[in-house]
Design an enzyme around this catalytic site. Structure first.
Site, PDB file in Angstrom:
ATOM      1  CD  GLU A 108      -3.475  -1.477   5.440  1.00  0.00           C
ATOM      2  OE1 GLU A 108      -3.803  -2.412   6.151  1.00  0.00           O
ATOM      3  OE2 GLU A 108      -2.816  -0.508   5.884  1.00  0.00           O
ATOM      4  CD  GLU A 109      -1.363   1.983   7.616  1.00  0.00           C
ATOM      5  OE1 GLU A 109      -2.128   1.542   8.474  1.00  0.00           O
ATOM      6  OE2 GLU A 109      -0.197   1.588   7.471  1.00  0.00           O
TER       7      GLU A 109
ATOM      8  CG  HIS B  44      -0.531  -0.018   2.509  1.00  0.00           C
ATOM      9  ND1 HIS B  44      -0.196   1.135   3.182  1.00  0.00           N
ATOM     10  CD2 HIS B  44      -0.320  -1.031   3.372  1.00  0.00           C
ATOM     11  CE1 HIS B  44       0.208   0.812   4.410  1.00  0.00           C
ATOM     12  NE2 HIS B  44       0.151  -0.496   4.544  1.00  0.00           N
TER      13      HIS B  44
ATOM     14  CG  ASP C 255       0.890  -3.912   4.837  1.00  0.00           C
ATOM     15  OD1 ASP C 255       1.758  -3.140   5.294  1.00  0.00           O
ATOM     16  OD2 ASP C 255      -0.328  -3.784   5.077  1.00  0.00           O
TER      17      ASP C 255
ATOM     18  CG  HIS D 129       0.599   2.386  12.476  1.00  0.00           C
ATOM     19  ND1 HIS D 129      -0.624   1.867  12.818  1.00  0.00           N
ATOM     20  CD2 HIS D 129       0.871   1.894  11.245  1.00  0.00           C
ATOM     21  CE1 HIS D 129      -1.054   1.076  11.840  1.00  0.00           C
ATOM     22  NE2 HIS D 129      -0.158   1.072  10.874  1.00  0.00           N
TER      23      HIS D 129
END
Ligand SMILES: [Zn+2]
Length: 464
Positions: free
Chosen positions: A325-326, A279, A353, A423
């Site tokens: 995606e997130e 992604h 991923d 993240h």
């Protein structure tokens, strides 16, 4: 005698085909390690563009950049697939402190969770109550929660060897914590970062309010693991302390963005499509090098390596760089929706991923027969220390394609350090090792090569 001859012939043919496969796979690894492009591409994505949250200028720059790079590879076709994506903006840096006595405060690192509402302009200051999970809310009841901030502090389980298992054991606090605490009259939630390490980086990630009406949504932020431990200890000494936090993030209307797609047309079965992807969007705190810049550039390098190796794929091989995606999975959903509306026949989908770390193997979402077939390829990967072929999940973006007869797979790198960066502000380029990244690209390319050469069982032949 005849049987012996047959066995001898079979053995001979296996030996020959293995030799050809071994050679081809060696050539792929050699090229990836001596002449790979993945690291240079990642350098640009990370250091020239940076964090690529959906709807941001950087996300658009990443679309333009990867499209141009795919264009330069001489693929048969490169295109953009439009998709509407959510646009959430963090705003000015968040601020939080623990107040043990009036005027006696200790700052702690926090960050808003993706999709959260802002606090009021002056912030929120209230008593804070620690829980180990959503299930504790019911035990405490509305009388103990109303008017307070809820602090979700269940840590990732360090005894789980797959850190992804540890992650999935806690991520409900982050995703649904605010929705659930809001039902008990909480003013806001603070969630322990999904990180096995003790450090000062808060880790963001997606959260949802479910169908909570807008006026009832409460702000949610992550606190660093060190901050969480300090808060927990302070609460044990004095349950009456206050917690203050302030954030001014905002949700805007959806904006148009794109999945970036490139393909090499198959020579024999052009209508059988195999995709490889990651992604393109990332969270905004770091530059998204591991999540998922690595998967993007590895997937791009798969097509480049296939071409450079001189191998002519029988099936169509597509690289798909998914957007969003997130915080929405809109790109993955759009790709599947278009594929289904065009009645495209996808036979294999591979996603990377899980970080750009040393590849260990793959997990496969497929039938037992198909899994038995891929296990037959395992020994070809042994020289590259790839040993883990397991049944399990694949990847979020390719999930919506799931259909009978489609083999889904995910690259499984070593996961021990992934959640140190996931993240967070320290998901940056210098934490990706060039060789590890390249080994991942070569491992993916080798699997794509084998899947193309042998197909998956007879089911595909009938379908195709
Ligand atoms: Zn990711």
């Amino acid at each position: 005698m005849r049987i012996t001859l047959l066995i001898a012939l079979l053995t001979l043919s296996t030996v020959f085909s293995q030799t050809a496969d071994e050679k081809q796979i060696k050539a792929i690894y050699d090229m990836a390690l001596t002449n790979g492009k993945a690291y240079d591409w990642l350098n640009h994505l990370s250091n020239q563009i940076g964090g690529r949250l959906s709807g941001s200028v950087q996300a658009q720059q990443a679309v333009d950049y990867t499209r141009n790079q795919l264009d330069s590879l001489g693929l048969d076709r490169v295109w953009l697939q439009p998709v509407m994506v959510p646009k959430w903006v963090r705003g000015t840096p968040e601020f939080a402190y623990i107040e043990t006595k009036p005027g006696l405060t200790t700052n702690v690192p926090i960050c808003a969770l993706g999709g959260s509402v802002a606090t009021p302009d002056v912030g929120i200051k209230a008593n804070i109550i620690e829980v180990k999970g959503i299930e504790d809310l019911e035990k405490l009841g509305i009388e103990n929660i109303r008017g307070k901030i809820v602090f979700y502090n269940r840590p990732m389980d360090p005894t789980k060897i797959s850190t992804f298992s540890a992650y999935s054991g806690c991520v409900d606090q982050r995703y649904s914590g605010a929705e659930e605490a809001g039902k008990y009259g909480a003013l806001g939630v603070i969630v322990r970062s999904m990180n096995l390490r003790q450090d000062d980086y808060p880790h963001t990630g997606s959260m949802s309010y479910g169908d909570t009406p807008v006026q009832n949504r409460i702000p949610a932020a992550a606190i660093s693991t060190k901050g969480a431990d300090l808060l927990s200890t302070t609460l044990q000494l004095n349950p009456d302390i206050n917690f203050y936090f302030k954030q001014n993030c905002k949700q805007f209307d959806d904006v148009e963005s794109y999945n970036v797609i490139g393909e090499i047309k198959g020579t024999t079965y052009p209508n059988e499509i195999m995709i490889v992807g990651g992604h393109l969007d990332s969270w905004d705190l770091g530059d998204g090098s591991h999540d998922d810049g690595a998967g993007v550039v590895q997937s791009m390098d798969v097509l480049r390596l296939i071409k450079a190796s001189g191998y002519k794929p029988k099936r169509t091989i597509r690289v798909v760089l998914f957007m969003n995606e997130e915080n929405g999975l809109r790109g993955g959903n759009k790709y599947a929706e278009v594929a289904k509306s065009k009645k495209e026949n996808h036979v294999f989908a591979l996603e990377s991923d899980a970080g750009g770390f040393t590849p260990r193997g793959f997990s496969f979402d497929c039938s037992d027969e198909e899994f038995a077939q891929v296990q037959g390829w395992k020994k070809l990967f042994e020289p590259y220390l790839i040993h883990m072929f397991i049944k399990g999940g694949s990847g979020a973006d390719i999930g919506p394609l799931k259909d009978e007869g489609l083999v889904l797979a995910g690259l499984r790198p070593d996961s021990q350090r992934y959640f140190d960066h996931h993240h967070a502000e320290n998901d940056t380029f210098e934490h990706v090792n060039k060789r590890e990244l390249e080994l991942g690209a070569a491992t993916m390319t080798s699997l794509i090569y084998l899947a193309d050469k042998y197909g998956f069982g007879i089911q595909k032949k009938i379908k195709g």
